[in-house]
Design an enzyme around this catalytic site. Structure first.
Site, mmCIF file in Angstrom:
data_model
loop_
_atom_site.group_PDB
_atom_site.id
_atom_site.type_symbol
_atom_site.label_atom_id
_atom_site.label_comp_id
_atom_site.label_asym_id
_atom_site.label_seq_id
_atom_site.Cartn_x
_atom_site.Cartn_y
_atom_site.Cartn_z
ATOM 1 N N HIS A 1 0.811 -1.219 0.000
ATOM 2 C CA HIS A 1 0.000 0.000 0.000
ATOM 3 C C HIS A 1 0.845 1.271 0.000
ATOM 4 C CE1 HIS A 1 -3.521 -2.383 2.031
ATOM 5 N NE2 HIS A 1 -3.342 -2.703 0.764
ATOM 6 N N ASP B 1 -3.741 -8.861 5.824
ATOM 7 C CA ASP B 1 -3.506 -8.669 4.388
ATOM 8 C C ASP B 1 -2.118 -8.121 4.088
ATOM 9 O OD1 ASP B 1 -3.567 -5.792 4.678
ATOM 10 O OD2 ASP B 1 -5.747 -5.897 4.688
ATOM 11 N N HIS B 2 -1.322 -7.879 5.116
ATOM 12 C CA HIS B 2 0.074 -7.446 4.972
ATOM 13 C C HIS B 2 0.212 -6.193 4.101
ATOM 14 C CE1 HIS B 2 0.327 -11.412 6.584
ATOM 15 N NE2 HIS B 2 0.106 -12.006 5.436
ATOM 16 N N CYS B 3 -0.778 -5.304 4.207
ATOM 17 C CA CYS B 3 -0.786 -4.071 3.399
ATOM 18 C C CYS B 3 -0.766 -4.377 1.907
ATOM 19 C CB CYS B 3 0.374 -3.151 3.773
ATOM 20 S SG CYS B 3 0.240 -2.442 5.424
ATOM 21 N N THR B 4 -1.423 -5.481 1.538
ATOM 22 C CA THR B 4 -1.600 -5.811 0.116
ATOM 23 C C THR B 4 -3.030 -6.310 -0.094
ATOM 24 O OG1 THR B 4 -0.720 -8.050 0.488
ATOM 25 C CG2 THR B 4 0.834 -6.379 -0.310
#
Length: 426
Positions: free
Chosen positions: A143, A382-385
């Site tokens: 992100h 979501d691990h910034c994805t």
């Protein structure tokens, strides 16, 4: 920790530099720092989120605060001069570490990779992008890159394009050739995916970008801590990474930029430190990199950043890479023993030092909670994805990520903890 087999690094010696790895967890968390009721040994496998900090780095920061704490560039007294030398030298040390021959003039200290991305997007993108232009990213972007360029495109009228990720978690390079064209002004690509572990062909993408007159920005948050990186060999125009993922302190990152490009860019933030002269009518800016470092900078963090680079250099980045890839491959092999585990990304011998996966019918957050009860620290979410997870058809995943102080036995403990979770949810 007892070593089962030979490793590229001396795991026992390295672990001795990280006292936190000896602590236990599981007790009351309402009073951080008090561990009297903790009983479960820690297995730390969340290194893609942040690594731990060795005593050598902590000592360097303490030495700064105890010995020469002062603001930089603003005083002629001894402490200020000493602090200024240390802070400036830290830029040179980080530049050397990533192969930036321009030294400090090509390395801007920021808070983190995200701020580095925003610096370029706002200081360069707002001036250079407009209707008819395109920014090319990948479907696996963090992100920090995706959201930033998405919002800049909305402000400027530029188009955002995404290079497809194939079923194995690799970039579709034929699709990249289709998307990167004469309209492209920026290619922004992650070097090592923080979700898939994919190591992207950034040099090839740099060539594609430069053939059409575009710049390339490489997100190196997961690569600089884990493998040798030479920004000039890659031919990156911009390259960003964070200190806290590579044994350094939080609150500091670095933006590399080619000097001629940085020279042409205006400041991102304004105020003290970054000015050369000020009148009531106008102002002029300091030389590189200081025109991009407004206000009192992260001096102690800069000192710690340089110490972290020294620490990793002493181990050898080739050894760091070999060790974490060995563990990732071992984890991949162990997890593929089970039919009810889905792994995301390339095979175990073709990825960086992390493995993202899901256990059938168990939400990643629930699995993480059970692992936490076993003392195993991983990352779930979501691990910034988020868009990538949408593409994968899952809301979240579980990620285990490895570093220089981890051992195969900790992978085995991860698998044992997953077995316990499987029995609980059966």
């Amino acid at each position: 920790m007892r070593v089962q087999e030979s490793y590229p690094v001396d795991v026992d010696a390295i672990r001795a530099d990280f006292p936190i790895l000896e602590r236990k967890v599981g007790g009351d968390i309402s009073t951080p720092g008090e561990h009297d009721d903790d009983t479960t040994p820690l297995v730390y496998l969340d290194n893609a989120a942040t690594s731990h900090t060795p005593e050598q780095v902590v000592d360097a920061i303490v030495d700064y605060y105890h010995g020469y704490n002062s603001n930089v560039h603003r005083g002629i007294h001894h402490l200020s001069q000493e602090a200024s030398v240390a802070y400036e030298d830290a830029h040179d040390r980080v530049a050397e570490f990533i192969g930036a021959s321009g030294g400090r003039e090509e390395v801007v200290f920021t808070k983190n990779t995200t701020e580095s991305m925003n610096l370029v997007a706002y200081a360069w993108g707002l001036d250079e992008l407009g209707p008819g232009d395109s920014v090319v990213m990948t479907e696996m972007e963090h992100h920090a890159s995706l959201v930033t360029w998405q919002q800049i495109a909305k402000k400027t009228g530029a188009e955002v394009r995404y290079i497809r990720v194939d079923d194995d978690g690799r970039l579709d390079m034929e699709h990249a050739k289709e998307l990167i064209d004469d309209s492209t002004k920026m290619v922004s690509v992650v070097h090592v995916s923080n979700t898939l572990g994919t190591v992207n062909p950034v040099s090839e993408l740099a060539d594609m970008a430069h053939e059409v007159g575009s710049y390339i920005f490489v997100d190196g948050a997961q690569s600089v801590p884990t493998r040798p990186v030479d920004v000039e060999d890659i031919d990156a125009d911009f390259f960003a990474f964070s200190g806290h993922k590579m044994c350094g302190p939080t609150g500091i990152g670095a933006l590399y930029g080619k000097r001629d490009i940085l020279d042409e860019m205006g400041p991102y933030l304004y105020g003290g430190e970054m000015i050369r002269s000020v009148t009531y009518e106008d102002s002029t800016w300091e030389d590189l990199p200081w025109k991009f470092e407004a206000g009192t900078p992260p001096i102690a963090q800069g000192v710690g950043f340089a110490a972290a680079v020294d620490y990793l250099d002493d181990i050898g980045m080739e050894n760091v890479q070999a060790h974490e890839e060995l563990l990732a491959e071992y984890a991949y092999d162990r997890l593929t023993e089970f039919d009810d585990i889905e792994i995301y990304g390339p095979p175990g011998d073709d990825r960086g030092g992390l493995v993202s996966f899901n256990l059938d019918s168990v939400h990643a957050h629930d699995l993480s909670s059970i692992l936490n009860e076993q003392g195993v620290a991983i990352r779930a979410g979501d691990h910034c994805t988020q868009p990538l997870h949408d593409k994968l058809g899952v809301a979240a995943s579980t990620r285990a990520s490895f570093y220089i102080y981890n051992a195969r036995e900790e992978v085995d403990k991860l698998v044992d903890a997953i077995d316990a979770a499987r029995e609980l949810f059966a």
